[in-house]
Design a protein around this motif. Sequence first.
Motif, PDB file in Angstrom:
ATOM      1  N   ILE A  15      10.822   4.491  21.477  1.00 39.51           N
ATOM      2  CA  ILE A  15      10.969   3.194  22.140  1.00 39.51           C
ATOM      3  C   ILE A  15      11.898   2.254  21.388  1.00 39.51           C
ATOM      4  O   ILE A  15      12.165   1.144  21.845  1.00 39.51           O
ATOM      5  CB  ILE A  15       9.593   2.529  22.362  1.00 39.51           C
ATOM      6  CG1 ILE A  15       8.925   2.181  21.028  1.00 39.51           C
ATOM      7  CG2 ILE A  15       8.704   3.426  23.205  1.00 39.51           C
ATOM      8  CD1 ILE A  15       7.615   1.426  21.193  1.00 39.51           C
ATOM      9  N   ALA A  16      12.420   2.709  20.236  1.00 41.73           N
ATOM     10  CA  ALA A  16      13.389   1.903  19.496  1.00 41.73           C
ATOM     11  C   ALA A  16      14.811   2.089  20.011  1.00 41.73           C
ATOM     12  O   ALA A  16      15.748   1.496  19.478  1.00 41.73           O
ATOM     13  CB  ALA A  16      13.334   2.247  18.009  1.00 41.73           C
ATOM     14  N   ASN A  17      14.993   2.891  21.066  1.00 41.21           N
ATOM     15  CA  ASN A  17      16.327   3.037  21.641  1.00 41.21           C
ATOM     16  C   ASN A  17      16.890   1.665  22.003  1.00 41.21           C
ATOM     17  O   ASN A  17      16.160   0.793  22.478  1.00 41.21           O
ATOM     18  CB  ASN A  17      16.279   3.920  22.896  1.00 41.21           C
ATOM     19  CG  ASN A  17      16.123   5.385  22.570  1.00 41.21           C
ATOM     20  OD1 ASN A  17      16.308   5.797  21.431  1.00 41.21           O
ATOM     21  ND2 ASN A  17      15.768   6.182  23.564  1.00 41.21           N
ATOM     22  N   PRO A  18      18.182   1.458  21.817  1.00 36.76           N
ATOM     23  CA  PRO A  18      18.747   0.113  22.004  1.00 36.76           C
ATOM     24  C   PRO A  18      18.849  -0.301  23.470  1.00 36.76           C
ATOM     25  O   PRO A  18      19.017   0.522  24.376  1.00 36.76           O
ATOM     26  CB  PRO A  18      20.141   0.237  21.385  1.00 36.76           C
ATOM     27  CG  PRO A  18      20.478   1.679  21.493  1.00 36.76           C
ATOM     28  CD  PRO A  18      19.189   2.415  21.302  1.00 36.76           C
ATOM     29  N   LEU A  19      18.756  -1.606  23.677  1.00 37.99           N
ATOM     30  CA  LEU A  19      18.972  -2.216  24.983  1.00 37.99           C
ATOM     31  C   LEU A  19      20.479  -2.317  25.220  1.00 37.99           C
ATOM     32  O   LEU A  19      21.227  -2.727  24.341  1.00 37.99           O
ATOM     33  CB  LEU A  19      18.334  -3.601  25.010  1.00 37.99           C
ATOM     34  CG  LEU A  19      18.161  -4.284  26.360  1.00 37.99           C
ATOM     35  CD1 LEU A  19      17.189  -3.497  27.234  1.00 37.99           C
ATOM     36  CD2 LEU A  19      17.659  -5.706  26.155  1.00 37.99           C
ATOM     37  N   ARG A  20      20.920  -1.951  26.414  1.00 43.93           N
ATOM     38  CA  ARG A  20      22.353  -1.902  26.717  1.00 43.93           C
ATOM     39  C   ARG A  20      22.689  -2.855  27.860  1.00 43.93           C
ATOM     40  O   ARG A  20      22.449  -2.542  29.025  1.00 43.93           O
ATOM     41  CB  ARG A  20      22.760  -0.479  27.106  1.00 43.93           C
ATOM     42  CG  ARG A  20      22.496   0.562  26.028  1.00 43.93           C
ATOM     43  CD  ARG A  20      22.648   1.949  26.614  1.00 43.93           C
ATOM     44  NE  ARG A  20      22.389   2.980  25.605  1.00 43.93           N
ATOM     45  CZ  ARG A  20      23.335   3.587  24.899  1.00 43.93           C
ATOM     46  NH1 ARG A  20      24.588   3.244  25.065  1.00 43.93           N
ATOM     47  NH2 ARG A  20      23.021   4.516  24.009  1.00 43.93           N
ATOM     48  N   PRO A  21      23.292  -4.000  27.567  1.00 41.55           N
ATOM     49  CA  PRO A  21      23.771  -4.880  28.645  1.00 41.55           C
ATOM     50  C   PRO A  21      24.834  -4.161  29.472  1.00 41.55           C
ATOM     51  O   PRO A  21      25.564  -3.303  28.970  1.00 41.55           O
ATOM     52  CB  PRO A  21      24.370  -6.066  27.889  1.00 41.55           C
ATOM     53  CG  PRO A  21      23.732  -6.026  26.537  1.00 41.55           C
ATOM     54  CD  PRO A  21      23.503  -4.579  26.231  1.00 41.55           C
ATOM     55  N   THR A  29      25.841  -2.661  22.753  1.00 39.03           N
ATOM     56  CA  THR A  29      24.406  -2.418  22.613  1.00 39.03           C
ATOM     57  C   THR A  29      23.791  -3.489  21.754  1.00 39.03           C
ATOM     58  O   THR A  29      24.451  -4.133  20.943  1.00 39.03           O
ATOM     59  CB  THR A  29      24.140  -1.047  21.966  1.00 39.03           C
ATOM     60  OG1 THR A  29      24.707  -1.043  20.660  1.00 39.03           O
ATOM     61  CG2 THR A  29      24.757   0.055  22.798  1.00 39.03           C
ATOM     62  N   SER A  30      22.502  -3.688  21.923  1.00 36.84           N
ATOM     63  CA  SER A  30      21.775  -4.626  21.074  1.00 36.84           C
ATOM     64  C   SER A  30      20.467  -3.988  20.685  1.00 36.84           C
ATOM     65  O   SER A  30      19.790  -3.390  21.512  1.00 36.84           O
ATOM     66  CB  SER A  30      21.513  -5.951  21.818  1.00 36.84           C
ATOM     67  OG  SER A  30      20.664  -5.755  22.912  1.00 36.84           O
ATOM     68  N   GLN A  31      20.107  -4.084  19.451  1.00 37.68           N
ATOM     69  CA  GLN A  31      18.875  -3.493  18.934  1.00 37.68           C
ATOM     70  C   GLN A  31      17.922  -4.626  18.629  1.00 37.68           C
ATOM     71  O   GLN A  31      18.044  -5.306  17.616  1.00 37.68           O
ATOM     72  CB  GLN A  31      19.168  -2.678  17.660  1.00 37.68           C
ATOM     73  CG  GLN A  31      17.906  -2.122  17.009  1.00 37.68           C
ATOM     74  CD  GLN A  31      17.299  -1.019  17.842  1.00 37.68           C
ATOM     75  OE1 GLN A  31      17.926  -0.024  18.113  1.00 37.68           O
ATOM     76  NE2 GLN A  31      16.073  -1.193  18.268  1.00 37.68           N
ATOM     77  N   SER A  32      17.010  -4.873  19.577  1.00 30.13           N
ATOM     78  CA  SER A  32      16.090  -5.988  19.382  1.00 30.13           C
ATOM     79  C   SER A  32      14.698  -5.529  19.010  1.00 30.13           C
ATOM     80  O   SER A  32      13.823  -6.342  18.792  1.00 30.13           O
ATOM     81  CB  SER A  32      16.032  -6.848  20.655  1.00 30.13           C
ATOM     82  OG  SER A  32      15.708  -6.057  21.765  1.00 30.13           O
ATOM     83  N   GLU A  48      20.627  -5.491  35.822  1.00 23.89           N
ATOM     84  CA  GLU A  48      19.772  -5.520  34.639  1.00 23.89           C
ATOM     85  C   GLU A  48      20.199  -4.486  33.608  1.00 23.89           C
ATOM     86  O   GLU A  48      20.735  -3.429  33.949  1.00 23.89           O
ATOM     87  CB  GLU A  48      18.305  -5.295  35.046  1.00 23.89           C
ATOM     88  CG  GLU A  48      17.744  -6.433  35.889  1.00 23.89           C
ATOM     89  CD  GLU A  48      16.261  -6.292  36.150  1.00 23.89           C
ATOM     90  OE1 GLU A  48      15.540  -7.289  35.990  1.00 23.89           O
ATOM     91  OE2 GLU A  48      15.824  -5.190  36.535  1.00 23.89           O
ATOM     92  N   ALA A  49      19.924  -4.815  32.333  1.00 22.75           N
ATOM     93  CA  ALA A  49      20.296  -3.948  31.212  1.00 22.75           C
ATOM     94  C   ALA A  49      19.533  -2.628  31.270  1.00 22.75           C
ATOM     95  O   ALA A  49      18.446  -2.532  31.844  1.00 22.75           O
ATOM     96  CB  ALA A  49      20.021  -4.663  29.897  1.00 22.75           C
TER      97      ALA A  49
END
Length: 656
Positions: free
Chosen positions: A22-28, A5-8, A436-437
């Motif tokens: 909307i702060a949920n992490p982006l998941r590649p 996961t990445s928290q951008s 896509e992530a």
Amino acid sequence: MSSSTSQSTPDADTNDPLAQLIANPLRPLPPHWTRPGRVAELEHVRSLSGADEYWEWVANQQRWMQPWHTVRSGGISDFRYFEGGRINVADNCVDRWAEDPVTADRRAVIWEGEPGEVRTLTYAELADQVSRLAAGLLELGVRKGDVVGVYMPNLVEAFTTIHACNRIGAIYTVLFSGFGEEAVASRLQASGAAAVVVADSSYRRGKRIPLLETLRAARDRVPSVRATVVVDRTGDGVTLQEGEHAYAAVLETGAAGTPAVPLDPNEPSFLIFTSGTESTPKGVVHSVGGFLLGTWANAHWQVGHEDDDVYWVAADVGWLTFPIQAVVGGLACGMTIACFEGALDTPTTARFYEICERHRVTKVLAAPTVARMLRKFGDDLAAAHPLGLKLITMQGEPLDADTFEWTTSTFDAPVVNAYGQTETGSTWTYPVYGAEALKAGSVGTPVPGHEYAIVDDDGEPVPPGVKGNLVLTTPFPTLARTVWNDHERYVTTYFSRFPGHYATHDEAVLDHDGHLWVLGRADDVINVAAHRISTMEIEAVVTAHSAVVEAAVVGVPHDTKGTVPIAFVTLAHDALADDAQADDVLADIKRRVVAELGGYAQLDRVYVTAAMPKTRTGKIMRRLLRDLIEHGEPTGDTSAMEDATALDVVAAAVQK
């Protein structure tokens, strides 16, 4: 779930629920979820110069009967696509696969009835039945431009009927099999239907639902219906009345078949009713070529066809998702579609898993309601039925993060969360499958060919992190072309609020990763287990009761169904003689709603109140009623309320 996961996004404001969401992490995507070929194809189409070049690419994936000369003309409310071209939906969804020796024997539809029967049609078999039914409909006097009602559950005959209409240029309109007499009659009246194809009954939770009986009761009010074709779903034999014809006999009459008719891609193909915020149902019109191209692209990007796939669209044919993903988009992609008639928890809670195992399902589309139901049934049941799914895709209502997390971890499969509307004719924003992530709860980014904005009430764009009105800024082929027999209503409803843009009437926010979050309706339309209905339609039934003086219906959250309707009623004095009499009235109100609109509209609760919170102009303030249920008190401005004591009266009724 094994992906990193990445928290951008910036740190969420702990006092702001929206910021936290909307702060949920982006998941590649982890390697075993990634499809390199799709990544490359997506990169290619995203490199094309604009939406029109993309839709030209989509058009070139179809079979045309006559070439087109112009990709797009007109503005956002009067657009046309592929002028000069001629195309047929049934030819693309059925014939071209049946004519290819490689795909002719591929399974097109795998059907299972709730009692357990199974039928399978190959593309060659489907093409034969579609052509024969189309010829039979012509013999019954159905012509190009006529409206044909499709009133049945998920059956093989729903596929054949829709494509028989497509083949001859008739306009089909699907009626949800849960509709009662009033809902059926009003939609057939509004469409001016010339014919109806109906199942004698359907099975739901072990019970037989008498569809033909309901249609017969409604048909007296619809003089335009000249012919009724009856599918003997139960096998019991049907005693036909005047104007009714057995489905099998119609097939026999049309045994010689009939060719697919070349059609202008902008002609009407499909009519579906959506109530919107008004009590009169709107007949939303989708076009021949527009619906075909857009749904092909939708199924291609959201699901994708891979060798040996079996794609189960676990939805009702009366929900637009089924024609999009299964009957048109899925078949246009050459997929094998699994189709189930009944309830997913009948006769046992293992039914969902058993269907997947029996038919070797690899990909599933469902509303988040289904995932919540499976989660409620427990991890032990899921563990007892390892499925090996490659994809679970969801749409129809908001997907909460907890359900997303449980689903991805339980099935070790990506959850593609998609967003669209009846009016858009397809979902248009989601993470492309295998490319896509993901992000729990978001609906990803727009797929090629679609553009949007989030604006304030003055039409000015808002920055990321700020909630606003979701609008579409350019047309695309599946966007509805008009409202049946009322183009002015189409323009007023969708294009007057924000000139030059299509108004979704939904609120949304863009996060700092560029992902879109759709927050819900800005009006009083609710989604009950993914079935969209106006609260005003329900209110019309409630207020028609002789004991009801006044009523308001609101939608409130529900753990399984997503949203359920709740009614507030003020009863006539003589209906309140004693508690038993009042209880009888409330029970009768609930019964009438189910009888007239169908079980999906069933009221979860009915509260009796002597007063309603109203504005000074007499409008019931439904948002305050909703607040009382969800929060126990108003959360917004109450300054417009005429009599503040009315809110106390309602609160006492809720707490009683």
